[in-house]
Design an enzyme around this catalytic site. Structure first.
Site, PDB file in Angstrom:
ATOM      1  N   HIS B 254       0.915  -1.208  -0.054  1.00  2.00           N
ATOM      2  CA  HIS B 254       0.003   0.084  -0.005  1.00  2.00           C
ATOM      3  C   HIS B 254       1.000   1.107  -0.172  1.00  2.00           C
ATOM      4  O   HIS B 254       0.616   2.178   0.549  1.00  2.00           O
ATOM      5  CB  HIS B 254      -0.699  -0.004   1.238  1.00  2.00           C
ATOM      6  CG  HIS B 254      -1.830  -1.004   1.104  1.00  2.00           C
ATOM      7  ND1 HIS B 254      -3.318  -0.810   0.739  1.00  2.00           N
ATOM      8  CD2 HIS B 254      -2.004  -2.284   1.522  1.00  2.00           C
ATOM      9  CE1 HIS B 254      -3.929  -1.890   0.641  1.00  2.00           C
ATOM     10  NE2 HIS B 254      -3.294  -3.046   1.267  1.00  2.00           N
ATOM     11  N   ASP B 318      -0.581  -5.396   5.623  1.00  3.53           N
ATOM     12  CA  ASP B 318      -1.647  -6.284   4.980  1.00  3.53           C
ATOM     13  C   ASP B 318      -1.396  -6.331   3.359  1.00  3.53           C
ATOM     14  O   ASP B 318      -0.833  -5.270   2.841  1.00  3.53           O
ATOM     15  CB  ASP B 318      -3.087  -5.774   5.193  1.00  3.53           C
ATOM     16  CG  ASP B 318      -3.280  -4.487   4.614  1.00  3.53           C
ATOM     17  OD1 ASP B 318      -2.353  -3.592   5.063  1.00  3.53           O
ATOM     18  OD2 ASP B 318      -4.430  -4.094   4.242  1.00  3.53           O
ATOM     19  N   GLU B 319      -1.917  -7.371   2.795  1.00  8.69           N
ATOM     20  CA  GLU B 319      -2.111  -7.340   1.438  1.00  8.69           C
ATOM     21  C   GLU B 319      -0.871  -7.056   0.611  1.00  8.69           C
ATOM     22  O   GLU B 319      -0.829  -6.393  -0.346  1.00  8.69           O
ATOM     23  CB  GLU B 319      -3.404  -6.500   0.872  1.00  8.69           C
ATOM     24  CG  GLU B 319      -4.431  -6.730   1.350  1.00  8.69           C
ATOM     25  CD  GLU B 319      -5.735  -5.939   0.756  1.00  8.69           C
ATOM     26  OE1 GLU B 319      -6.933  -6.322   0.953  1.00  8.69           O
ATOM     27  OE2 GLU B 319      -5.474  -4.742   0.746  1.00  8.69           O
ATOM     28  N   ASN B 320       0.194  -7.461   1.030  1.00  6.78           N
ATOM     29  CA  ASN B 320       1.513  -7.532   0.158  1.00  6.78           C
ATOM     30  C   ASN B 320       1.781  -8.705  -0.415  1.00  6.78           C
ATOM     31  O   ASN B 320       2.001  -9.750   0.110  1.00  6.78           O
ATOM     32  CB  ASN B 320       2.612  -7.139   1.223  1.00  6.78           C
ATOM     33  CG  ASN B 320       3.935  -7.245   0.250  1.00  6.78           C
ATOM     34  OD1 ASN B 320       4.014  -6.980  -0.826  1.00  6.78           O
ATOM     35  ND2 ASN B 320       5.041  -7.487   1.180  1.00  6.78           N
ATOM     36  N   GLU B 370      -2.228 -10.336   8.625  1.00 10.26           N
ATOM     37  CA  GLU B 370      -0.889 -10.981   7.820  1.00 10.26           C
ATOM     38  C   GLU B 370       0.523 -10.912   8.726  1.00 10.26           C
ATOM     39  O   GLU B 370       1.442 -11.962   8.207  1.00 10.26           O
ATOM     40  CB  GLU B 370      -0.683 -10.464   6.665  1.00 10.26           C
ATOM     41  CG  GLU B 370      -1.858 -10.464   5.380  1.00 10.26           C
ATOM     42  CD  GLU B 370      -2.863  -9.524   5.360  1.00 10.26           C
ATOM     43  OE1 GLU B 370      -3.043  -8.983   6.583  1.00 10.26           O
ATOM     44  OE2 GLU B 370      -3.399  -9.303   4.307  1.00 10.26           O
TER      45      GLU B 370
END
Lengths: 683, 683
Positions: B254, B318-320, B370
């Site tokens: 992000h 998150d969301e890497n 995560e």
């Protein structure tokens, strides 16, 4: 002979101009109306390909204005733009060109031209301020049909009539948080106003954080003040909108708050200075005979002027009745010693000292018109607030000031807190028919609408400022001959509605107040009432300043009502036409029917102490409407009915819950008409 | 044996408790519902003599809360109070006593007792935070009859179930100005929430002013960021409301905005980092193998942690997906060298370094779930956002984290941006029926509603947060057994309405959007439609994240619609009852009549590109309603009519203009009912 030719030419120009306004101003809801507008056959379609560019990227004002323009255009039209920011190194379909970046002062050139063709729009201006004014005009030109939004083909050349087009907001009587100020700055910019006069101190609170005299905010603000960072932020925000910010620190009167923090500066020893909770004119006054007073003001002004880059600085100076001066023997002795005969002379002594302090700080002193005493130097700027109503001759203090050599700004006639109609304010012209020399004329800088806040809160202030102030802005920007009231009202409806885009709350907060009043019941019957009721005018509400305290509730029925009540305006117009023989019967019947049925709906509300005071009002309006309705429909009225209606009108003519019914005159006209036309003696 | 007795006692307590809730919660619209409430026969009349006092004047929190209480009480009741501020050295009719001033942390005692008698109200608490919670409860107890407002006689003993009751606001995807944050803090406090999680950075913008790395705001915010002064102001404001503020700087993914400003920290050389305009998960990622990355983060965290006194600090995490890591040979080499097998291992390496930096600054690292990898120390706090829907076992990452020894906070189930019903969120219990040891239980701190802002603007954000978040706050505060959905919905209506007092815009901005859509025409027909339409759920709006850009219009019909569409809820309820034999026919007929006539009104609107897409929807709703209306009224339906209605329902079941019609199931039930009961084969 020459004179006659000139007169013909002049009349010819005037009537041609008037014709242009009347035909085009019925098509375009521009406000303020521009100096010159010509139509062409072009049509610029608003679609996702629209882009915007500027001839230089060095004006943050233009960049911000362009981004804001794109956002508003997209929101208004629902068009999903491909490019959300100004193009770099490419020419957009909307192109803005300007020669220089303005310092933003009283000499700033705000003129611009705007040319709309089929696939290109050009805005050009001498300064970046002119350019952003042009963008506002362009946005006002948005039109649509069923399938698309577009800009109509026009060429506009525009420049303002006055250089000072202001709005004053009083943040002392009721504190107005930064977001309230910012949204009002946005609204001002949208109608090309350029001066925000910030009334920051008064008896009810000192609203500036002082690092030199912190007791000001600690003891005299109830915690409601602007930090220096916030002030800088607001000034910067205004600057980007092309709005100058003039601070006002009101002295030597209106000083209860200052003296709550620093009583040693007061004129009466042993007096218990406290933050004022009521409204009115109070006695606490700075002591103009003490050195510490000037030391205090010099330090304070030094601190405050650093926050406000504008050259002008307002010191108030109004409504000092000098009661505490009279009661202080030392001050009387001082007056004698300095050969100051009156309190006015003493105040002039004070003002002249302040002017020197301000001049040394690079500022021009501005004050309310009481500062215009014989000895006051003409370097001061006179803010004219008194006129005919205050016993002054035609033109009030404004014309006197201009003739005496002072720069001057008019607020007399623009006191929007008096709750008078937009028509009233719109018809006040700063100069009127008075003959002035060019020099005198150049001293009349313009005017300011004044929003005193004794009776307004952040929840209601927008509805007291807008939309009337947009019409006042037109008075300051547009030619004197732009004066068609019905046309102005038509354009104002669009302007008012578009202000909602900017987050203004003047429309939406009515329902909030009424929902609150009813504890979330159906508010339709109250809206019907609110559409024919107006808040009491000219300070009849809060008589003597002691009915309401600063912390009293201002979310009552009167606060949901506004000046120029919508249905009242239409009904009054219809009745005037009807009694003069024009055919408006259907419209009148439709209103009377609405009102006659309204009390049934009102009656269904579960009552509470906020609604109950309106019960009689609601009932009488329904009964009166019902009686008139029957008379008009049957073309018949009885003696008893006439008497009953007149009696109801008399009752309705007394204020209830701080509102007045705005259809009284029309009801009177109607019953008289019925009596004349429908009453048969033999009934 | 012992066990059986215990069970009987427990069941007895439970049913008694449930009875108390059901009877009293139908009388009092308290939310969150308190732990214990007992009625007495007292009645405390609210009149102008009400005063408030505190046992000590040294809590600014209590003083502010008391003043705010008086203002809201006065506004709500219309009562003109004589005293607008807490009394000094005198006992008021409302008296607040507390033992200590809280540091405001996770251990803060928020319990209080509230006792209302005829002429005295006592609030007592261990801390000032408890006292202000009690004041909010008192305000929620305001009741009235036709002639007066009053507080009913009750004694309340209250304490929260969870210590972490949060709301996250994403200020990156769409920037939310300070006033939006402040009004939401007020709303949070009114329902006793105590954590504001501020998501300050993401691909779409970096929103904190950095003095160390000024390019962050200069190049990566579009000018939309919070100054450090503003952040301090918000944190201070929240503190006075008893709300902790947790900042989130989302790394290493992000990171588009950060890398727009400082591309040298990125994982892919030569990549053109820019502020992201779309929604979704993007590739730009910080490079965890470079020393300058940690130097940057250490300096930035040092700067940011000074603004946020709270012990907890959120690093996102998150969301890497590691795409740029895979594409960078140096990073691959680094992984091998450090024996980091997977990208998860590499991220853990990164997180552990960050934890050390934060620990040195006196902070606890918190991150999305995560970060919970095998090597992550249990000193980190796990923010659980994934659950069953994301393929995790019952209890999701929350229970796993608690069992593994991490402190943890739940957001799975409270993603309010998914546009699911209040019932959906209310029935998610953080612990559910899972058995935990006391130690494990103590690690579950509570939960957070998350307001991701891809599809919300300052104009619409309130209507996406409220009122549903109030019900979530009850889930976090009240006992698990407080779970009657219909009763919650009833209380929520009052809570929602009362939020308007605080300036929340969730109700009033609907009309603003609809006026904008219609260019200020009559919006009644659109309100009727909006009351049965809901915005598309679970990210069906903006599929793939590329339909809307950050600067696309979010004032369309879908933005005027809300979850739990009012009329749909009532109609659906009525139809369910009707088809099961209960008598709701009148209500159903009344709705069908409203809808059947609505298209006539809609048709009168002058069309524009924003309204036109709704035409078919409006027409089909009217036609379907009309056909059903006739069938129900005549108790007769033809084969053709059944087919026509079913066809219309099928069409209506497809999303239009980013909304779904929320009465589809009910219409299906109705037509089936008509077919079963009113269709005669011989017709």
């Amino acid at each position: 002979m020459k004179k006659i030719i000139l007169l013909i030419v002049f009349t010819g120009m005037l009537s041609k101009w008037s014709y242009t306004q009347s035909s085009l101003s019925s098509k375009y809801d521009l406000m303020p109306w521009p100096k010159e507008i010509k139509e062409n056959s072009a049509k610029f379609i608003i679609n996702s390909d629209i882009t915007i560019s500027t001839n230089t990227e060095n004006s943050k004002r233009v960049r911000n204005a362009a981004i804001s323009f794109l956002r508003r255009l997209s929101n208004r039209t629902g068009v999903f733009l491909k490019e959300g920011f100004p193009l770099k190194n490419k020419k957009g379909s909307i192109h803005i060109a300007f020669d220089s970046i303005s310092d933003l002062n009283i000499k700033t050139d705000e003129s611009y031209t705007l040319k709309i063709e089929d696939s290109i729009i050009e805005i050009s201006a001498k300064t970046d301020i002119g350019a952003i004014r042009g963008l506002q005009t362009l946005l006002q030109l948005t039109k649509h049909n069923a399938s698309e939004y577009f800009f109509p083909g026009v060429t506009i050349t525009d420049t303002p009539r006055f250089v000072w087009r202001g709005l004053m907001i009083d943040a002392s009587r009721h504190f107005q948080p930064v977001n309230v100020i910012k949204r009002n700055l946005d609204a001002m910019a949208s109608v090309k106003m350029n001066v925000f006069h910030w009334h920051l101190t008064d008896d009810q609170g000192f609203r500036i954080e002082s690092k030199v005299y912190p007791k000001l905010q600690e003891l005299a603000s109830d915690g409601l003040y602007y930090t220096q960072e916030q002030i800088k932020d607001v000034v910067d925000y205004a600057n980007h909108l092309g709005i100058r910010v003039i601070p006002e620190i009101d002295v030597p009167g209106h000083a209860s708050a200052i003296l709550t923090a620093y009583p040693e500066l007061g004129s009466k020893t042993g007096y218990n200075y406290t933050i004022e909770r009521y409204s009115g004119i109070f006695d606490p006054t700075l002591n103009p005979t003490k050195d510490i007073t000037y030391e205090f003001l010099e330090n304070l002004f030094k601190e405050v002027t650093r926050l406000f880059p504008d050259e002008y600085f307002h010191i108030g100076g109004d409504e000092n009745e000098g009661k505490h001066w009279n009661e202080n023997q030392d001050i009387q002795t001082f007056k004698q010693k300095h050969k100051l005969k009156t309190n006015h002379d003493l105040q002039t002594y004070f003002n002249i000292k302040l002017e020197k302090i301000l001049n040394a700080l690079g500022k021009k002193l501005m004050g309310w018109d009481e500062i215009m005493t014989p000895d006051m130097p003409t370097t001061a700027v006179i803010h004219s607030w008194r006129g005919k109503n205050e016993g002054l001759p035609d033109g009030g203090s404004l014309i006197t000031a201009a003739k005496k050599g002072y720069q001057t700004v008019l607020s007399n006639g623009y006191y929007i807190d008096r709750m008078l109609s937009v028509e009233h304010h719109y018809t006040v012209d700063p100069i009127g028919d008075i003959q002035l020399t060019n020099k005198e004329r150049s001293r009349i800088l313009g005017g300011e609408a004044t929003m005193w806040s004794e009776l307004v809160t952040p929840q209601t202030i927008d509805s007291r400022i807008w939309p009337r102030t947009a019409a006042i802005s037109e008075r300051f920007w547009s030619a004197k001959t732009v004066n068609d009231i019905e046309n102005m009202k038509k354009r104002l409806r669009t302007v008012s509605f578009n202000l909602e885009e900017l987050g203004l709350t003047h429309i939406k907060n009515r329902a909030v107040i009424l929902r609150g009043m009813t504890n979330n019941q159906d508010i339709a019957s109250l809206i019907t009432l609110a559409n024919i009721c107006e808040p009491l005018k000219v300070y009849q509400r809060n008589k003597g300043g002691i009915e309401y305290k600063t912390y009293s509730p201002f979310n009552l029925f009167a606060d949901a009502c506004v000046v120029d009540a919508k249905d009242a305006l239409e009904f009054n117009h219809a009745v005037s036409s009807y009694v003069e023989g024009s055919n408006h019967e259907d419209q009148i019947i439709s209103y009377l029917r609405l009102w006659s049925k309204n009390h049934d709906r009102f009656s269904q509300l579960q009552k509470n102490p906020k609604i109950t005071p309106l019960n009689t009002l609601s009932e009488n309006i329904s009964e009166g409407s019902n009686r008139l309705l029957k008379a008009i429909q049957s073309k018949h009225i009885s003696k008893e009915n006439i008497a009953a209606i007149k009696n109801l009108i008399t009752i309705l003519n007394s204020p209830v819950a701080d509102v007045e019914v705005a259809i009284i005159n029309a009801l009177n006209k109607l019953v008289t008409f019925c009596q004349t036309h429908f009453y048969k003696n033999n009934n």
